[in-house]
Design a protein around this motif. Sequence first.
Motif, short mmCIF file in Angstrom:
data_model
loop_
_atom_site.label_atom_id
_atom_site.label_comp_id
_atom_site.label_asym_id
_atom_site.label_seq_id
_atom_site.Cartn_x
_atom_site.Cartn_y
_atom_site.Cartn_z
N ALA A 162 -5.78 9.93 0.37
CA ALA A 162 -4.79 9.01 -0.19
C ALA A 162 -3.42 9.21 0.46
N ARG A 201 -2.63 -1.09 -8.62
CA ARG A 201 -2.83 0.33 -8.35
C ARG A 201 -2.81 0.65 -6.87
N CYS A 254 -8.10 3.30 -3.78
CA CYS A 254 -8.57 4.55 -4.37
C CYS A 254 -9.43 5.31 -3.36
N GLN A 271 -10.39 8.92 -8.22
CA GLN A 271 -9.19 9.16 -9.03
C GLN A 271 -7.91 9.32 -8.23
N HIS A 272 -7.98 9.22 -6.90
CA HIS A 272 -6.78 9.40 -6.08
C HIS A 272 -6.36 8.05 -5.49
N TRP A 273 -5.05 7.78 -5.48
CA TRP A 273 -4.56 6.44 -5.17
C TRP A 273 -3.48 6.44 -4.12
N ALA A 286 -12.68 1.04 -9.09
CA ALA A 286 -11.84 2.23 -9.29
C ALA A 286 -12.73 3.44 -9.52
#
Length: 253
Positions: A187, A177, A180, A215-217, A212
């Motif tokens: 991000a 991923r 985060c 919610q932003h990656w 994690a």
Amino acid sequence: MANASRRALLLDLLRRGEVDVDDVAKRFDVSASTVRRDLRHLAEAEGVTRTYGGAVLTRPADEQSLRQRETVNGPQKEAIARAALACLADDDSLILDAGSTVAALARLLVDRRHRVVTNSLILVPMLAEAPGIHLTVLGGAVRTTSASTSGHQAVEAMRRVTADKLFTGADGVVAGRGLCEASPEQAALKETMMAQARDVYVLADASKIARASQQHWAPLPPRWTLVTDAAADQDQCSAFAAEGARIILAEVC
């Protein structure tokens, strides 16, 4: 294990990301039905949402302020900073992201010679008067929580600068991923920083590995270096290495 203790540990796992019922049952040496009962209890009390075969927190974890983060895992962050310093060559040009672990590295740079670009506001008084440091600060919207700048202006300014090495942190680092973060602006800026640096170093203590909680990656490049401490999850570190990462384990004094 008492119900309350097991549920507290289960909630901590959920803060790191989605959990699988069967995996948790093996970890805690209980039945899958016991885990499901725990999840039903947490769903009522802690904002947990059931998914197929597991569960996830309904809301992202609250973002800690920089001041709060500076009081957590201090020895590990200092060790990571020393290990990161050993990766520097004289006169390397650097991008230093905001964050408490990167700030620990910055404190070790005051007697060195580097060109530094940063979005961290706490690094300005730290490095502005250092005789060998040429400091550039990215403009943009100020995030008081992280004492940093972000947003469109910061991203556009970053696109006009390149550097030998980036040192960045994250709320969490997850194989497959990336990094985060609490906001899409953070991000986006991290992704741009990674694109503008020849070498990318992620400074993250063991508590951030496989976490994690937001919610932003920002996806990681094909080749990068993780600098963490020896308590880091070894399976996750192996997964990073399989994706092309170099792993440096810092010794905590």
